[in-house]
Design a protein around this motif. Structure first.
Motif, PDB file in Angstrom:
ATOM      1  N   GLN A 158     -15.817   1.056   0.939  1.00  0.00           N
ATOM      2  CA  GLN A 158     -15.769   0.107  -0.179  1.00  0.00           C
ATOM      3  C   GLN A 158     -14.749  -0.991   0.108  1.00  0.00           C
ATOM      4  O   GLN A 158     -13.753  -0.776   0.788  1.00  0.00           O
ATOM      5  CB  GLN A 158     -15.396   0.831  -1.472  1.00  0.00           C
ATOM      6  N   GLY A 159     -15.033  -2.172  -0.452  1.00  0.00           N
ATOM      7  CA  GLY A 159     -14.115  -3.289  -0.284  1.00  0.00           C
ATOM      8  C   GLY A 159     -12.779  -3.047  -0.956  1.00  0.00           C
ATOM      9  O   GLY A 159     -11.800  -3.750  -0.698  1.00  0.00           O
ATOM     10  N   SER A 160     -12.719  -2.032  -1.817  1.00  0.00           N
ATOM     11  CA  SER A 160     -11.467  -1.730  -2.521  1.00  0.00           C
ATOM     12  C   SER A 160     -10.337  -1.370  -1.571  1.00  0.00           C
ATOM     13  O   SER A 160      -9.165  -1.401  -1.953  1.00  0.00           O
ATOM     14  CB  SER A 160     -11.650  -0.579  -3.491  1.00  0.00           C
ATOM     15  N   SER A 161     -10.677  -0.998  -0.323  1.00  0.00           N
ATOM     16  CA  SER A 161      -9.617  -0.674   0.631  1.00  0.00           C
ATOM     17  C   SER A 161      -8.737  -1.914   0.872  1.00  0.00           C
ATOM     18  O   SER A 161      -7.533  -1.793   1.100  1.00  0.00           O
ATOM     19  CB  SER A 161     -10.212  -0.175   1.943  1.00  0.00           C
ATOM     20  N   ILE A 162      -9.343  -3.097   0.803  1.00  0.00           N
ATOM     21  CA  ILE A 162      -8.546  -4.328   0.947  1.00  0.00           C
ATOM     22  C   ILE A 162      -7.631  -4.475  -0.273  1.00  0.00           C
ATOM     23  O   ILE A 162      -6.485  -4.897  -0.166  1.00  0.00           O
ATOM     24  CB  ILE A 162      -9.451  -5.574   1.098  1.00  0.00           C
ATOM     25  N   GLU A 163      -8.179  -4.070  -1.441  1.00  0.00           N
ATOM     26  CA  GLU A 163      -7.368  -4.124  -2.665  1.00  0.00           C
ATOM     27  C   GLU A 163      -6.126  -3.246  -2.514  1.00  0.00           C
ATOM     28  O   GLU A 163      -5.009  -3.681  -2.830  1.00  0.00           O
ATOM     29  CB  GLU A 163      -8.208  -3.639  -3.854  1.00  0.00           C
ATOM     30  N   SER A 164      -6.286  -2.021  -2.011  1.00  0.00           N
ATOM     31  CA  SER A 164      -5.110  -1.148  -1.936  1.00  0.00           C
ATOM     32  C   SER A 164      -4.098  -1.678  -0.925  1.00  0.00           C
ATOM     33  O   SER A 164      -2.888  -1.540  -1.104  1.00  0.00           O
ATOM     34  CB  SER A 164      -5.507   0.302  -1.650  1.00  0.00           C
ATOM     35  N   ARG A 165      -4.589  -2.326   0.154  1.00  0.00           N
ATOM     36  CA  ARG A 165      -3.652  -2.939   1.101  1.00  0.00           C
ATOM     37  C   ARG A 165      -2.900  -4.104   0.458  1.00  0.00           C
ATOM     38  O   ARG A 165      -1.694  -4.255   0.620  1.00  0.00           O
ATOM     39  CB  ARG A 165      -4.404  -3.454   2.340  1.00  0.00           C
ATOM     40  N   LEU A 166      -3.674  -4.915  -0.302  1.00  0.00           N
ATOM     41  CA  LEU A 166      -3.048  -6.065  -0.960  1.00  0.00           C
ATOM     42  C   LEU A 166      -1.978  -5.640  -1.952  1.00  0.00           C
ATOM     43  O   LEU A 166      -0.873  -6.196  -1.989  1.00  0.00           O
ATOM     44  CB  LEU A 166      -4.117  -6.827  -1.743  1.00  0.00           C
ATOM     45  N   LEU A 167      -2.332  -4.630  -2.760  1.00  0.00           N
ATOM     46  CA  LEU A 167      -1.385  -4.169  -3.772  1.00  0.00           C
ATOM     47  C   LEU A 167      -0.083  -3.721  -3.128  1.00  0.00           C
ATOM     48  O   LEU A 167       1.001  -3.944  -3.674  1.00  0.00           O
ATOM     49  CB  LEU A 167      -1.988  -3.012  -4.587  1.00  0.00           C
ATOM     50  N   SER A 168      -0.191  -3.101  -1.951  1.00  0.00           N
ATOM     51  CA  SER A 168       1.041  -2.598  -1.342  1.00  0.00           C
ATOM     52  C   SER A 168       1.792  -3.671  -0.550  1.00  0.00           C
ATOM     53  O   SER A 168       2.955  -3.493  -0.221  1.00  0.00           O
ATOM     54  CB  SER A 168       0.723  -1.399  -0.443  1.00  0.00           C
ATOM     55  N   GLN A 169       1.104  -4.795  -0.245  1.00  0.00           N
ATOM     56  CA  GLN A 169       1.764  -5.818   0.579  1.00  0.00           C
ATOM     57  C   GLN A 169       2.237  -7.052  -0.201  1.00  0.00           C
ATOM     58  O   GLN A 169       3.225  -7.672   0.157  1.00  0.00           O
ATOM     59  CB  GLN A 169       0.812  -6.289   1.688  1.00  0.00           C
ATOM     60  N   GLU A 170       1.477  -7.443  -1.227  1.00  0.00           N
ATOM     61  CA  GLU A 170       1.795  -8.692  -1.924  1.00  0.00           C
ATOM     62  C   GLU A 170       2.702  -8.438  -3.125  1.00  0.00           C
ATOM     63  O   GLU A 170       2.633  -7.393  -3.752  1.00  0.00           O
ATOM     64  CB  GLU A 170       0.508  -9.371  -2.400  1.00  0.00           C
ATOM     65  N   LYS A 171       3.518  -9.421  -3.412  1.00  0.00           N
ATOM     66  CA  LYS A 171       4.368  -9.319  -4.604  1.00  0.00           C
ATOM     67  C   LYS A 171       3.641  -9.987  -5.760  1.00  0.00           C
ATOM     68  O   LYS A 171       3.192 -11.123  -5.640  1.00  0.00           O
ATOM     69  CB  LYS A 171       5.697 -10.064  -4.363  1.00  0.00           C
ATOM     70  N   PRO A 172       3.486  -9.307  -6.903  1.00  0.00           N
ATOM     71  CA  PRO A 172       2.814  -9.942  -8.038  1.00  0.00           C
ATOM     72  C   PRO A 172       3.649 -11.105  -8.594  1.00  0.00           C
ATOM     73  O   PRO A 172       4.872 -11.087  -8.414  1.00  0.00           O
ATOM     74  CB  PRO A 172       2.682  -8.802  -9.049  1.00  0.00           C
ATOM     75  N   PRO A 173       3.020 -12.091  -9.274  1.00  0.00           N
ATOM     76  CA  PRO A 173       1.590 -12.136  -9.616  1.00  0.00           C
ATOM     77  C   PRO A 173       0.745 -12.667  -8.454  1.00  0.00           C
ATOM     78  O   PRO A 173       1.216 -13.492  -7.688  1.00  0.00           O
ATOM     79  CB  PRO A 173       1.566 -13.130 -10.780  1.00  0.00           C
ATOM     80  N   PHE A 174      -0.498 -12.196  -8.352  1.00  0.00           N
ATOM     81  CA  PHE A 174      -1.429 -12.766  -7.372  1.00  0.00           C
ATOM     82  C   PHE A 174      -2.877 -12.595  -7.819  1.00  0.00           C
ATOM     83  O   PHE A 174      -3.192 -11.734  -8.650  1.00  0.00           O
ATOM     84  CB  PHE A 174      -1.216 -12.168  -5.984  1.00  0.00           C
ATOM     85  N   LYS A 175      -3.706 -13.467  -7.253  1.00  0.00           N
ATOM     86  CA  LYS A 175      -5.156 -13.418  -7.511  1.00  0.00           C
ATOM     87  C   LYS A 175      -5.836 -13.485  -6.160  1.00  0.00           C
ATOM     88  O   LYS A 175      -5.594 -14.422  -5.395  1.00  0.00           O
ATOM     89  CB  LYS A 175      -5.610 -14.632  -8.336  1.00  0.00           C
ATOM     90  N   ALA A 176      -6.634 -12.502  -5.832  1.00  0.00           N
ATOM     91  CA  ALA A 176      -7.221 -12.467  -4.495  1.00  0.00           C
ATOM     92  C   ALA A 176      -8.690 -12.077  -4.557  1.00  0.00           C
ATOM     93  O   ALA A 176      -9.096 -11.275  -5.398  1.00  0.00           O
ATOM     94  CB  ALA A 176      -6.459 -11.456  -3.630  1.00  0.00           C
ATOM     95  N   ALA A 177      -9.490 -12.659  -3.673  1.00  0.00           N
ATOM     96  CA  ALA A 177     -10.905 -12.282  -3.543  1.00  0.00           C
ATOM     97  C   ALA A 177     -11.169 -11.967  -2.080  1.00  0.00           C
ATOM     98  O   ALA A 177     -10.524 -12.528  -1.194  1.00  0.00           O
ATOM     99  CB  ALA A 177     -11.804 -13.418  -4.015  1.00  0.00           C
ATOM    100  N   PHE A 178     -12.094 -11.046  -1.826  1.00  0.00           N
ATOM    101  CA  PHE A 178     -12.334 -10.639  -0.445  1.00  0.00           C
ATOM    102  C   PHE A 178     -13.753 -10.114  -0.235  1.00  0.00           C
ATOM    103  O   PHE A 178     -14.133  -9.095  -0.801  1.00  0.00           O
ATOM    104  CB  PHE A 178     -11.334  -9.556   0.011  1.00  0.00           C
ATOM    105  N   PRO A 179     -14.529 -10.834   0.569  1.00  0.00           N
ATOM    106  CA  PRO A 179     -15.847 -10.348   0.961  1.00  0.00           C
ATOM    107  C   PRO A 179     -15.709  -9.368   2.117  1.00  0.00           C
ATOM    108  O   PRO A 179     -14.727  -9.444   2.865  1.00  0.00           O
ATOM    109  CB  PRO A 179     -16.567 -11.612   1.439  1.00  0.00           C
ATOM    110  N   GLY A 180     -16.637  -8.436   2.269  1.00  0.00           N
ATOM    111  CA  GLY A 180     -16.524  -7.538   3.419  1.00  0.00           C
ATOM    112  C   GLY A 180     -17.693  -6.596   3.585  1.00  0.00           C
ATOM    113  O   GLY A 180     -18.381  -6.239   2.626  1.00  0.00           O
ATOM    114  N   ARG A 181     -17.880  -6.203   4.841  1.00  0.00           N
ATOM    115  CA  ARG A 181     -18.937  -5.273   5.200  1.00  0.00           C
ATOM    116  C   ARG A 181     -18.412  -3.851   5.027  1.00  0.00           C
ATOM    117  O   ARG A 181     -17.266  -3.582   5.395  1.00  0.00           O
ATOM    118  CB  ARG A 181     -19.252  -5.552   6.666  1.00  0.00           C
TER     119      ARG A 181
END
Ligand code: ZN
Length: 334
Positions: free
Chosen positions: A164-187
């Motif tokens: 699932q593309g949510s794996s990018i979400e979990s990486r983002l959550l652990s790397q970026e400092k809030p606030p943020f808005k991110a979108a990510f397409p992926g296979r």
């Protein structure tokens, strides 16, 4: 042998043809049994790098065939008696380079919408760890939700192809400092039996927002805005409750069928609505695992399944077509 120069010379020759008879004699001269291309092929053995040279020759042959085909369709046959000058213009549009894959086109369209909404675009690894694909999304190793995603492992139990593309979400959550808005397409990949409606490779388009005072209203507004940008201001959206471990509450947006407008048709399988994906408010535990204080920050996440969306949009009946190599595909023949 400079094959580029040969291509240019041949192109000029083809361009200069003014009748179909002339074009045919050029075709024989270049592509006939004793023509230029076959002569060049017979010299492959003496080339310093035969394999590469052979590939280049094949490319040259394809280009010449294409040039002659275009010329015969666009110019000579309909302009048999006109002057060279008139012939020149349609024959110039020679290079048929194809177009972007419908999935890529849709991804880029979505990228544009999200950029306009102030989102940053991200990418992530397709080979993932169990931690980012599952554990950090509230799916520990004994969680029943794992049953829903039949995983392809590279090295069991920790290295896998992301499901699932949510794996990018979990990486983002652990790397970026809030606030943020991110979108990510992926296979993404799942161990599915391949048939007309299932494939082991498919495409997600996901997004995540973390900020203060985020509520479902923000999520609904964003999804509404997305569909209105893509399908016009009259599009109707509804949300149903859904369950995903990483969000609470979870919802699923449906869009009123763009083909029958709710009446029911083949595209929406009679429902009048098309299921577009899943979304929800990020579970406080997911934020906590990423080191984000859920008392201060809230967020929402959403995911869309691109394949079915693209299939509906282009009337593609077989999901395998999306990853097949047959360029002669015509949707309506299936
Ligand atoms: Zn419909």
């Amino acid at each position: 042998m400079d094959l580029n120069q040969i291509l240019i010379d041949c192109k000029n020759k083809i361009d200069s043809a003014t009748t179909s008879a002339e074009l045919e004699s050029i075709r024989i001269e270049l592509l006939g049994r004793t023509g230029l291309i076959n002569k060049l092929f017979s010299e492959i053995k003496t080339a310093p790098n035969p394999r590469e040279y052979g590939q280049e020759l094949n490319q040259l042959k394809n280009n010449l065939e294409e040039l002659i085909k275009n010329k015969s369709i666009s110019a000579v046959s309909v302009n048999e008696n006109v002057t060279n000058k008139k012939l020149a213009s349609p024959a110039v549009a020679l290079a048929k380079v194809g177009h972007l894959h419908p999935i890529t086109q849709t991804e880029r369209q979505l990228n544009e919408v999200f950029r306009n909404l102030g989102f940053s675009l991200y990418d992530g690894p397709e080979i993932e760890t169990d931690e980012f694909c599952f554990q950090r999304l509230n799916v520990p190793s004994d969680h029943p939700a794992r049953e829903m995603q039949d995983t392809i492992y590279i090295n069991e139990p920790n290295i896998l192809l992301r499901t699932q593309g949510s794996s990018i979400e979990s990486r983002l959550l652990s790397q970026e400092k809030p606030p943020f808005k991110a979108a990510f397409p992926g296979r993404v990949y799942r161990n599915e039996k391949v048939n007309k409606s299932n494939h082991f490779i498919f495409h997600h388009y996901q997004g995540v927002v973390v900020d203060k005072d985020i509520t479902l209203k923000n999520l609904f507004g964003t999804i509404n805005c997305l569909f209105k940008s893509l399908y016009g201001p009259d599009v109707k959206i509804r949300f149903r409750n859904k369950y995903y471990p990483e969000v609470e509450p979870g919802v699923g947006p449906d869009m009123e069928c763009f083909s029958c407008h709710g009446a029911g048709c083949g595209i929406c399988k009679g429902a009048g609505w098309i299921e577009m994906g899943g979304a929800g408010i990020i579970h406080p535990h997911v934020l906590k695992m990423a080191g984000i204080d859920p008392k201060i920050w809230h967020g929402f996440a959403f995911g869309l399944g691109l394949d079915r969306w693209v299939m509906a949009k282009y009337n593609i009946k077989d999901i395998r077509t999306l990853l097949g190599g047959n360029l002669a595909y015509k949707p309506n023949e299936l």
